[in-house]
Design a protein around this motif. Structure first.
Motif, short mmCIF file in Angstrom:
data_model
loop_
_atom_site.label_atom_id
_atom_site.label_comp_id
_atom_site.label_asym_id
_atom_site.label_seq_id
_atom_site.Cartn_x
_atom_site.Cartn_y
_atom_site.Cartn_z
N GLY A 73 35.16 54.64 32.25
CA GLY A 73 36.57 55.02 32.24
C GLY A 73 37.38 54.63 33.46
N ARG A 74 36.78 53.92 34.38
CA ARG A 74 37.51 53.51 35.59
C ARG A 74 38.04 52.09 35.39
N VAL A 75 39.34 51.94 35.60
CA VAL A 75 40.01 50.67 35.35
C VAL A 75 40.00 49.75 36.58
N ALA A 76 39.75 50.32 37.76
CA ALA A 76 39.84 49.54 39.00
C ALA A 76 39.01 48.26 38.98
N PRO A 77 37.74 48.28 38.56
CA PRO A 77 36.99 47.02 38.55
C PRO A 77 37.63 45.95 37.66
N LEU A 78 38.17 46.36 36.52
CA LEU A 78 38.83 45.41 35.62
C LEU A 78 40.09 44.83 36.27
N VAL A 79 40.86 45.66 36.95
CA VAL A 79 42.08 45.19 37.62
C VAL A 79 41.72 44.25 38.77
N ILE A 80 40.72 44.62 39.57
CA ILE A 80 40.29 43.76 40.68
C ILE A 80 39.78 42.42 40.15
N GLY A 81 38.96 42.48 39.10
CA GLY A 81 38.45 41.25 38.49
C GLY A 81 39.57 40.40 37.92
N GLY A 84 41.22 38.57 40.66
CA GLY A 84 40.35 37.47 41.08
C GLY A 84 40.46 36.28 40.14
N ILE A 85 40.46 36.56 38.84
CA ILE A 85 40.61 35.49 37.84
C ILE A 85 41.96 34.80 38.00
N ALA A 86 43.00 35.59 38.28
CA ALA A 86 44.33 35.00 38.49
C ALA A 86 44.33 34.05 39.69
N LEU A 87 43.67 34.45 40.78
CA LEU A 87 43.58 33.57 41.95
C LEU A 87 42.77 32.31 41.64
N MET A 88 41.68 32.47 40.89
CA MET A 88 40.88 31.31 40.51
C MET A 88 41.70 30.36 39.62
N THR A 89 42.49 30.92 38.74
CA THR A 89 43.36 30.10 37.88
C THR A 89 44.39 29.35 38.73
N ALA A 90 44.96 30.04 39.70
CA ALA A 90 45.92 29.39 40.60
C ALA A 90 45.24 28.25 41.36
N LEU A 110 36.96 38.57 44.93
CA LEU A 110 37.46 39.71 44.18
C LEU A 110 36.65 39.95 42.91
N VAL A 111 36.29 38.89 42.22
CA VAL A 111 35.49 39.04 41.00
C VAL A 111 34.13 39.64 41.34
N ALA A 112 33.49 39.17 42.39
CA ALA A 112 32.20 39.74 42.80
C ALA A 112 32.35 41.21 43.18
N THR A 113 33.42 41.54 43.90
CA THR A 113 33.69 42.94 44.26
C THR A 113 33.86 43.80 43.01
N ALA A 114 34.55 43.27 42.01
CA ALA A 114 34.75 44.02 40.77
C ALA A 114 33.41 44.29 40.08
#
Length: 123
Positions: A73-81, A84-90, A110-114
């Motif tokens: 139920g915690r959304v933080a890992p999904l948001v962090i990930g 990270g995906i947004a930065l990788m896309t950039a 960020l993805v690894a942290t997530a």
């Protein structure tokens, strides 16, 4: 059913962490080999490697981080990930060079942290 999926999700989180590390090594090694030694540019800087890597990161992230939200139920890992995906896309959208490497390495960190946070929430 959830208990059966937990080991699979945990393994996929670990795969996500490993892939993030490999991506960071690829970026740093690519910069060193191409700029200092002039080796491997056609392979290491191939856009297809980056597109496939991003697609794999998105797939593993959606499965593991999405399942994590459903489980703990915690959304933080999904948001962090997602960030990270947004930065990788950039990183894919800019020209090869230091900015691309910086965006990609920040994204994979960020993805690894997530994935790490996702694993800890299940402990």
């Amino acid at each position: 059913m959830h208990a059966a999926l937990l080991p699979i999700r945990q393994r996929l989180d670990r795969v996500g962490i490993m892939l993030s590390g490999l991506c960071a090594v690829h970026c740093l090694l690519g910069i060193v080999l191409v700029s200092v030694l002039g080796l491997g540019g056609e392979t290491l800087l191939s856009p297809s490697i980056h597109r496939y890597g991003l697609a794999l990161a998105v797939l593993v992230g959606i499965v593991t981080l999405g399942m994590g939200v459903l489980r703990h139920g915690r959304v933080a890992p999904l948001v962090i990930g997602g960030c990270g995906i947004a930065l990788m896309t950039a990183g894919i959208l800019v020209r090869h060079g230091p900015i691309e490497a910086l965006l990609t390495i920040a994204g994979v960190a960020l993805v690894a942290t997530a994935h790490i946070r996702n694993l800890r929430h299940h402990a």
